[in-house]
Scaffold this active site. Structure first.
Site, short mmCIF file in Angstrom:
data_model
loop_
_atom_site.label_atom_id
_atom_site.label_comp_id
_atom_site.label_asym_id
_atom_site.label_seq_id
_atom_site.Cartn_x
_atom_site.Cartn_y
_atom_site.Cartn_z
N GLY A 165 -36.87 -37.49 -1.91
CA GLY A 165 -36.65 -38.59 -2.86
C GLY A 165 -37.58 -39.76 -2.57
O GLY A 165 -38.13 -40.37 -3.49
N ASN B 118 -31.94 -41.55 14.39
CA ASN B 118 -30.58 -42.06 14.67
C ASN B 118 -30.16 -41.71 16.10
O ASN B 118 -29.02 -41.92 16.47
CB ASN B 118 -29.56 -41.54 13.66
CG ASN B 118 -29.40 -40.03 13.73
OD1 ASN B 118 -30.17 -39.36 14.42
ND2 ASN B 118 -28.43 -39.49 13.03
N LYS C 77 -26.65 -31.33 7.75
CA LYS C 77 -26.90 -32.53 6.93
C LYS C 77 -28.37 -32.98 7.04
O LYS C 77 -28.97 -33.37 6.05
CB LYS C 77 -25.95 -33.66 7.34
CG LYS C 77 -24.54 -33.44 6.82
CD LYS C 77 -23.54 -34.41 7.39
CE LYS C 77 -23.58 -35.75 6.69
NZ LYS C 77 -22.51 -36.65 7.19
N GLY D 174 -37.89 -38.02 18.54
CA GLY D 174 -37.74 -36.68 19.11
C GLY D 174 -39.01 -36.23 19.81
O GLY D 174 -40.02 -36.96 19.84
N ALA E 118 -41.04 -30.09 8.35
CA ALA E 118 -41.05 -29.33 9.60
C ALA E 118 -40.05 -28.19 9.45
O ALA E 118 -38.84 -28.39 9.54
CB ALA E 118 -40.67 -30.23 10.77
N TYR F 4 -28.70 -23.97 11.61
CA TYR F 4 -30.11 -24.40 11.66
C TYR F 4 -30.94 -23.57 10.68
O TYR F 4 -31.67 -24.11 9.85
CB TYR F 4 -30.62 -24.22 13.09
CG TYR F 4 -32.01 -24.73 13.35
CD1 TYR F 4 -32.31 -26.09 13.23
CD2 TYR F 4 -33.02 -23.86 13.75
CE1 TYR F 4 -33.59 -26.56 13.50
CE2 TYR F 4 -34.30 -24.33 14.03
CZ TYR F 4 -34.58 -25.68 13.90
OH TYR F 4 -35.85 -26.13 14.17
N THR G 252 -30.37 -36.62 18.87
CA THR G 252 -31.02 -35.84 19.92
C THR G 252 -32.30 -36.53 20.42
O THR G 252 -32.78 -36.21 21.51
CB THR G 252 -31.38 -34.41 19.45
OG1 THR G 252 -32.25 -34.51 18.33
CG2 THR G 252 -30.14 -33.63 19.06
N GLY G 253 -32.87 -37.42 19.65
CA GLY G 253 -34.07 -38.15 20.07
C GLY G 253 -33.73 -39.23 21.07
O GLY G 253 -32.55 -39.57 21.25
N THR H 1 -42.44 -24.34 20.97
CA THR H 1 -43.40 -25.35 21.45
C THR H 1 -42.83 -26.01 22.69
O THR H 1 -41.61 -26.05 22.87
CB THR H 1 -43.64 -26.38 20.33
OG1 THR H 1 -44.04 -25.69 19.15
CG2 THR H 1 -44.72 -27.39 20.69
#
Ligand code: UDP
Length: 317
Positions: free
Chosen positions: A108, A32, A97, A10, A120, A151, A35-36, A181
């Site tokens: 974990g 995954n 998720k 991202g 973040a 969100y 969005t990145g 940002t």
């Protein structure tokens, strides 16, 4: 140290990987690509201290190796724009998720390796704020079922879970609340104000200001933000810290500055109504804690930051 960065492909994740590598750390990047973008990591292809794992943080994370110093959880859609396919309004379940299950899985991993953990988080924690500027002690004004709730509430859950792991399991945690940002690698089609305005100005289209443009934001250049986050990682601070630029302006002022910097002045059009429900009327970080605890404050002002950002969008039209 060896560091796991989720959301590594991202905008912020990729800049964070660059910084960690420049500081001599080993980085495992995970993404995954919801969005990145793989291109954001292309330049690390030949870097021996960088490895990449394609995976979804909301599923069990199985890391190779028996040592890990830190987990930095940056995976999440983050644009509120409902017109963008990459906005969280169009990725509501993935967003919840990533913030809930993804935070649980990343915590974990931190617990299994006894690594420190950095979440973040976001200024969206404060919702449409009734306190201005926003200090970390403000609890916020958030609609739990609004468009942005997927969100906001995921990040609020993530903060609560992070402190639960700190208090109950003794994990060495940090929480950064990131304000608006901008910079290279934020997707052109991300839908947020700065990429939208730059794209529009570069292609000769009018700048689309939602409402009357009187709503305010405070924009931080990515290098300043990453500096603050890196300092937080190395600190001992467990409670949330705002990182952002306190220079506040209206969205109409922002549109004018973009026009000036792009040097191709286009019209400014006003789109009726605000952008959907819950578009905060004003936002500005109180950065007193970051100044005191981290000795940090931003150094790059908007025009300079936009000049540094422009070549990226010119090269990616
Ligand atoms: N905005 C706008 N035109 C655009 C994109 C955004 O007027 O093309 C406004 C939007 O309504 C909001 C502000 O700019 O009030 C900042 O939006 P952005 O999506 O950048 O981030 P947010 O702070 O809302 O998360």
């Amino acid at each position: 140290m060896r560091v796991l960065v989720t959301g590594a492909a991202g905008f912020l994740g990729s800049h964070l990987c660059d910084r960690l590598i420049a500081e001599g750390h080993q980085v495992i990047g995970m993404d995954n690509f919801v969005t990145g973008r793989p291109e954001n990591l292309d330049h690390l292809g030949g870097e021996p201290r960088f490895t990449f794992i394609e995976g979804d943080v909301s599923e069990f994370i199985d890391l190779p190796g028996d040592e890990l110093g830190a987990v930095m959880h940056f995976a999440s859609p983050a644009s509120p724009n409902p017109n963008s396919p990459y906005g969280y309004v169009n990725l509501p379940i993935q967003t919840m998720k990533a913030g809930a299950l993804g935070t649980h899985n990343s915590l974990g991993v931190a617990r299994a390796y006894q690594a420190r953990f950095l979440l973040a988080s976001t200024s969206e924690i404060y919702g449409d704020p009734k306190v201005h500027p926003q200090p970390e002690s403000y609890w916020g004004h958030v609609n739990p079922i609004g468009e942005r709730s997927v969100y906001d509430e995921a990040k609020r859950f993530a903060e609560a879970l992070t402190l639960a792991y700190h208090r109950y399991h003794g994990i060495d945690t940090r929480i950064v609340r990131i304000f608006n940002t901008y910079g290279p690698r934020m997707r052109l089609d991300d839908g947020r104000a700065i990429p939208n305005f730059i794209h529009q100005a570069l292609t000769g289209q009018p700048l689309t200001v939602f409402g009357d443009g009187a709503q305010t934001r405070s924009f931080c250049y990515v290098d300043d933000l990453i500096e603050g986050i890196y300092r937080l990682l190395l600190s001992d601070e467990h409670l949330p810290v705002n990182i952002g630029n306190p220079t506040e302006m209206t969205i109409l002022e922002l549109a004018r500055v973009v026009n000036k910097v792009v040097e191709n002045p286009v019209e400014i059009t006003f789109l009726p109504g605000k952008r959907g429900e819950g578009d905060p009327q004003r936002r500005r970080p109180d950065i007193s804690r970051a100044q005191e605890i981290l000795g940090w404050q931003p150094t790059i002002q908007l025009e300079e930051g936009l000049r540094r950002t422009l070549p990226y969008y010119q090269g990616n039209l």
